[in-house]
Motif scaffolding. Sequence first.
Motif, PDB file in Angstrom:
ATOM      1  N   TYR A 502       0.856  -1.194   0.000  1.00 35.36           N
ATOM      2  CA  TYR A 502       0.000   0.000   0.000  1.00 35.36           C
ATOM      3  C   TYR A 502       0.884   1.233   0.000  1.00 35.36           C
ATOM      4  O   TYR A 502       1.766   1.382   0.862  1.00 35.36           O
ATOM      5  CB  TYR A 502      -0.916   0.009   1.217  1.00 35.36           C
ATOM      6  N   ASN A 503       0.694   2.088  -0.995  1.00 34.86           N
ATOM      7  CA  ASN A 503       1.468   3.315  -1.124  1.00 34.86           C
ATOM      8  C   ASN A 503       0.528   4.512  -1.039  1.00 34.86           C
ATOM      9  O   ASN A 503      -0.507   4.560  -1.714  1.00 34.86           O
ATOM     10  CB  ASN A 503       2.210   3.339  -2.468  1.00 34.86           C
ATOM     11  N   ARG A 504       0.916   5.485  -0.218  1.00 34.69           N
ATOM     12  CA  ARG A 504       0.050   6.657  -0.027  1.00 34.69           C
ATOM     13  C   ARG A 504       0.903   7.879   0.287  1.00 34.69           C
ATOM     14  O   ARG A 504       1.941   7.774   0.956  1.00 34.69           O
ATOM     15  CB  ARG A 504      -0.926   6.386   1.136  1.00 34.69           C
ATOM     16  N   THR A 505       0.495   9.007  -0.229  1.00 35.23           N
ATOM     17  CA  THR A 505       1.146  10.272   0.073  1.00 35.23           C
ATOM     18  C   THR A 505       0.191  11.142   0.870  1.00 35.23           C
ATOM     19  O   THR A 505      -0.975  11.327   0.480  1.00 35.23           O
ATOM     20  CB  THR A 505       1.553  10.995  -1.218  1.00 35.23           C
ATOM     21  N   PHE A 506       0.683  11.677   1.991  1.00 40.01           N
ATOM     22  CA  PHE A 506      -0.112  12.530   2.859  1.00 40.01           C
ATOM     23  C   PHE A 506       0.496  13.923   2.870  1.00 40.01           C
ATOM     24  O   PHE A 506       1.710  14.087   2.980  1.00 40.01           O
ATOM     25  CB  PHE A 506      -0.141  11.984   4.293  1.00 40.01           C
ATOM     26  N   GLY A 507      -0.362  14.910   2.775  1.00 38.90           N
ATOM     27  CA  GLY A 507       0.104  16.284   2.876  1.00 38.90           C
ATOM     28  C   GLY A 507       1.061  16.693   1.786  1.00 38.90           C
ATOM     29  O   GLY A 507       1.805  17.665   1.946  1.00 38.90           O
ATOM     30  N   GLY A 508       1.104  15.943   0.691  1.00 43.69           N
ATOM     31  CA  GLY A 508       1.929  16.312  -0.436  1.00 43.69           C
ATOM     32  C   GLY A 508       3.382  15.925  -0.333  1.00 43.69           C
ATOM     33  O   GLY A 508       4.085  15.953  -1.347  1.00 43.69           O
ATOM     34  N   GLN A 509       3.885  15.549   0.860  1.00 47.32           N
ATOM     35  CA  GLN A 509       5.308  15.223   0.980  1.00 47.32           C
ATOM     36  C   GLN A 509       5.607  14.067   1.926  1.00 47.32           C
ATOM     37  O   GLN A 509       6.751  13.638   2.012  1.00 47.32           O
ATOM     38  CB  GLN A 509       6.082  16.453   1.445  1.00 47.32           C
ATOM     39  N   HIS A 510       4.595  13.554   2.608  1.00 44.82           N
ATOM     40  CA  HIS A 510       4.794  12.389   3.484  1.00 44.82           C
ATOM     41  C   HIS A 510       4.427  11.130   2.697  1.00 44.82           C
ATOM     42  O   HIS A 510       3.246  10.820   2.517  1.00 44.82           O
ATOM     43  CB  HIS A 510       3.932  12.499   4.743  1.00 44.82           C
ATOM     44  N   VAL A 568       7.907  -1.327   6.404  1.00 43.59           N
ATOM     45  CA  VAL A 568       7.329   0.016   6.360  1.00 43.59           C
ATOM     46  C   VAL A 568       8.417   0.962   5.880  1.00 43.59           C
ATOM     47  O   VAL A 568       9.513   0.994   6.449  1.00 43.59           O
ATOM     48  CB  VAL A 568       6.798   0.460   7.728  1.00 43.59           C
ATOM     49  N   SER A 569       8.110   1.712   4.822  1.00 40.72           N
ATOM     50  CA  SER A 569       9.058   2.684   4.279  1.00 40.72           C
ATOM     51  C   SER A 569       8.422   4.066   4.313  1.00 40.72           C
ATOM     52  O   SER A 569       7.246   4.234   3.974  1.00 40.72           O
ATOM     53  CB  SER A 569       9.425   2.326   2.832  1.00 40.72           C
ATOM     54  N   TYR A 570       9.223   5.035   4.720  1.00 39.76           N
ATOM     55  CA  TYR A 570       8.720   6.411   4.813  1.00 39.76           C
ATOM     56  C   TYR A 570       9.776   7.366   4.271  1.00 39.76           C
ATOM     57  O   TYR A 570      10.981   7.178   4.496  1.00 39.76           O
ATOM     58  CB  TYR A 570       8.422   6.775   6.270  1.00 39.76           C
ATOM     59  N   LYS A 575      13.478  13.354   0.533  1.00 38.10           N
ATOM     60  CA  LYS A 575      14.740  13.894   1.029  1.00 38.10           C
ATOM     61  C   LYS A 575      15.244  13.102   2.231  1.00 38.10           C
ATOM     62  O   LYS A 575      16.430  12.787   2.326  1.00 38.10           O
ATOM     63  CB  LYS A 575      14.570  15.368   1.412  1.00 38.10           C
ATOM     64  N   TYR A 576      14.343  12.758   3.144  1.00 36.71           N
ATOM     65  CA  TYR A 576      14.687  11.983   4.334  1.00 36.71           C
ATOM     66  C   TYR A 576      13.965  10.640   4.250  1.00 36.71           C
ATOM     67  O   TYR A 576      12.747  10.597   4.037  1.00 36.71           O
ATOM     68  CB  TYR A 576      14.285  12.725   5.605  1.00 36.71           C
ATOM     69  N   PHE A 577      14.720   9.543   4.449  1.00 39.39           N
ATOM     70  CA  PHE A 577      14.173   8.209   4.234  1.00 39.39           C
ATOM     71  C   PHE A 577      14.390   7.341   5.480  1.00 39.39           C
ATOM     72  O   PHE A 577      15.420   7.442   6.156  1.00 39.39           O
ATOM     73  CB  PHE A 577      14.857   7.529   3.049  1.00 39.39           C
ATOM     74  N   ALA A 578      13.426   6.469   5.733  1.00 40.09           N
ATOM     75  CA  ALA A 578      13.537   5.501   6.821  1.00 40.09           C
ATOM     76  C   ALA A 578      12.791   4.237   6.437  1.00 40.09           C
ATOM     77  O   ALA A 578      11.706   4.295   5.829  1.00 40.09           O
ATOM     78  CB  ALA A 578      12.983   6.072   8.117  1.00 40.09           C
ATOM     79  N   ASP A 579      13.364   3.082   6.775  1.00 36.62           N
ATOM     80  CA  ASP A 579      12.745   1.786   6.494  1.00 36.62           C
ATOM     81  C   ASP A 579      12.880   0.894   7.712  1.00 36.62           C
ATOM     82  O   ASP A 579      13.906   0.931   8.428  1.00 36.62           O
ATOM     83  CB  ASP A 579      13.428   1.100   5.311  1.00 36.62           C
ATOM     84  N   PHE A 580      11.860   0.066   7.910  1.00 33.01           N
ATOM     85  CA  PHE A 580      11.918  -0.935   8.977  1.00 33.01           C
ATOM     86  C   PHE A 580      11.260  -2.203   8.462  1.00 33.01           C
ATOM     87  O   PHE A 580      10.174  -2.156   7.860  1.00 33.01           O
ATOM     88  CB  PHE A 580      11.197  -0.464  10.235  1.00 33.01           C
TER      89      PHE A 580
END
Length: 997
Positions: A502-510, A568-570, A575-580
């Motif tokens: 599931y891929n989703r963008t919130f607030g245009g940049q999240h 979970v990838s964010y 610009k800033y990336f995090a994965d778990f």
Amino acid sequence: MKRIFLLSFLASIVAFQAWAQRTVSGSVKDATGATVPGVNVVVVGSGSGVITDLDGNYRIEVSGDDAVLRFSFIGYATQELNVGSRSVIDVTLEEDTQIIDEVVIVGYNTVKRGDLTSSVSTISGDDIKAQPIGSIDNLLQGKSTGMLVTSQNGRPGGQAYIRIRGIGSVNASNEPLFIIDGVQMTQSDYNALDPNDVENISILKDAASTSIYGARASNGVILITTKRGQAGRPRISYSFQYGQKSLVPLPFEVMNKAQKLEYEVALGLRSQDSADELMDDPSAPETDWVDILTRQGIVQSHDASISGGNDVSKYYVSIGNYSEQGISVGSQFDRLNGRLNFEFQSTDWLKFGNTLNISRTNEQELRDRNNVQNPFRAMYTYNPFEPEFELDDEGNQITDENGDPIYNLTRQGFSISEAILNNPETSQRTHIIGTLFAEASPIEGLTLKSTIGSNYQIYRREYYIYPGSVLDGYVGDPLAPGIKTDNGFDRFINTWTNIGTYNRTFGGQHNVSILAGTEFLGFDIQRYSISGKGFPSSDFSTQDNASEITGGNTSRDQYNIWSQFGRVSYNLGEKYFADFSLRRDGSSRFGDNAKYGLFWAASAGWNLHEESFMSGISAINQLKPRFAIGTSGNVPGDNLGFYVARGLYGFGAYNNQSAAVPTQLANPDLQWEENFNYSIGLDFAFLNSRISGAFDYYNRTTTNLLFSRPLSQTVGFTSRLENVGSFRNQGIELELRGDVIRRNDLSLQLFGSISTNANEVLSLDNGGEDIISSFTVLREGLPINNYFQVRYAGTNPANGEKLYLDSAGQVTNVYSSDFAVALEGKSPLPTYFGNFGFNLDYKGLTLATNFYYQGGNYIFNIMEQVLLSDGANARQNQMVDAFNYWQEPGDTGVLPAPDITSNNDASDRFIQRGDFIRLRNLQLGYSLPRTWIEPIKMQQAQVYVQGTNLWTFNPYYNGDPEVGRGSEESNLTALGETNLFTFPNARGITFGVNVSF
């Protein structure tokens, strides 16, 4: 009247269709104005499409003014244009210059390279398909930092050792997890795959990328994706290769006839008169055994494919044949393969598809064991005055009652030429590897995919000692001549994977991506073996012709793995990336108290170059630091068995009745080896991406090592497999690419890489005792498999005696294995390796080089021990260097005085550095101009010539320094530990043609 009305109605429909259906044409160019052939031009929603011709032109039928044309081509941004009332539409494609937008295959999904927070190397299928090598793992050498690839030996179709970021285990598997289109492969499957079918390969190296595969991934993961069809006109491709191979030249010579006779006289094996007589004897001519037992190998391949499709369905179909006649007489490998990959978009939200590879490999093998049956030993040890066939006093061949020449048995009492002919060993493998999948997108951003995959292999082997052969006379029954063994197996690896993303963008940049899935893997192998003796002749080879069945058995082994996993990838504004990621595995191979394990990973990345304070530095195009940490596991290798945690019984006979006897002590706490690792990396690109590359540091600790712990015999067993010990691998990786020249008609790219690895045994949990093997030792504080040998102190200049150091370091002329010590810093494992080269392209003429290097490792040179034996093997041929021996007091820098009664004992005298640089591949190619091939509707035509292993720089090792396994059948299989007369490596020259229509 009705007929007239109907005809008028149909005519009006035809007229309307003719008015509505019209032709749109145009040309497609790039930003420089150069035409682009092969561009896919599709009418969106209709399923119809074409591709541009050699001059970038196209013509396509459209219906109505609402039609939309889509233009797409690899390396360019896709464009969609409304047709309207236009009949001519010219298009200029913009290059996709953003390297970070490259799509990379990772665990169970794809991501843009710019979104990666892990260490992943990618290899294009085009980078490996042209080399004349039968197994895909050997083609990966030098293609990725951190991945050591060493050919096991030069056997046609033979495999390679692959080590990703060091050694992962001592007793369990060290091979990476190999997956093709979602299906797990084993090492015996590698040569079943046609490199021409490969689209791309991803090498997953760190915790962030491998942990999603859990208990099987501590040695890294190699993901292979095969080619799919593309929308547009069918594309037909054909490639052909033909080449010759020869033995890689070795840096030593064995004695010729005159030299060997001189040596035997000097050692007292024969008199000078005997030597003179034999020198002139026609029945003992000069014989070059290397020339007799090797040949000019032949390699040829044919590959054809057709691919295409539309918006609804896409297909890729191929067929290929690879044939290699080995450089050793009697060796052969052949592969016939076919592939069908298909996708069908049944609705706008549901897609089905499959991948299917079917191949058949046939191999004629040679015995690779350390005895008289080894032809690779015979070519160096047979004497140069021993002919292949028995000769009379005038030098004529002596024949038997059938008129066939009689083979000479040599001083070793055996003829390897006769054995190759009369003791054939053949094997055949049938591989079926495929998947079926369904993919649904019920709502925006959500994708559900279910895949069923299977890897099925049928293996058949026959080893026949012909009745009346020399070997049959030694080991057979004279009353029942001939011995035959048939053995093989049927093996299934079945996988069922269910994934939701599931891929989703919130607030245009999240930007958030969530992946969750389950996976079931089942392994099932059924083996058989049957032996018989007493065959009427060599023409009767089935066991029903045997006079007696002397042995037979069947067996079956199974295991299962059940897994749940998620990621979970964010990223914030890319610009800033995090994965778990998290994975839970349960395996039937481990104890009841430790059947399940949990593996995790976390990683982060930062596109530093996109920060506002970097905006004024135009020279920096990419600067991305990243960090990864996590765990993964390692299952036992097949050599340890499939039921290593179970208490086992064996069945036999007692007092003429069936009886069960305990054979293995249970260990309910046994679990997989666990790998904890972290890494720090940096991706960078400068000067309009003319200079780019990546740097990584990794630290990898393996715990719960699988060892057989000694037990008190009072429990009824001498040992039990347990989890004891730990060790660490750490190192750095650096790769650089430089576009020195980047013009329309001229480009020059330089590349290079270096990887280092240092490993250390941290603990053994066995009271500090050493674990000693034939050549090496495991000891806390030392590298894995550190050499453990007696130290050689040279030749006594006074009397020519061999000198050694005892365990206290004192010089002695007495040899004892008790003097062996750990030779610190001397291990078979390379401490550094890499590659370098360039790619030059000028108006269709290309020149590409790839040099591979490695070093820091040591090799026990058993070939030299045998061929420089100080007289111990004087009845066999020796190196010419054997003449450099002590002869009078004061001689220094010489070999010991030879003595035919001495033992040539093992010591560090024969341990040599394995550093080398090798020109692995050199290719010169030319793509024919379009004006030449356009008249026959050809899109591409390329001819090339290439060489493999053409040059080697090897200053320290007296032999071929690329050493994989010592011997296949003598259990000397550790990576690079010994060189024991195994199948030699080859160099070759190959001519090839690639065309497409």
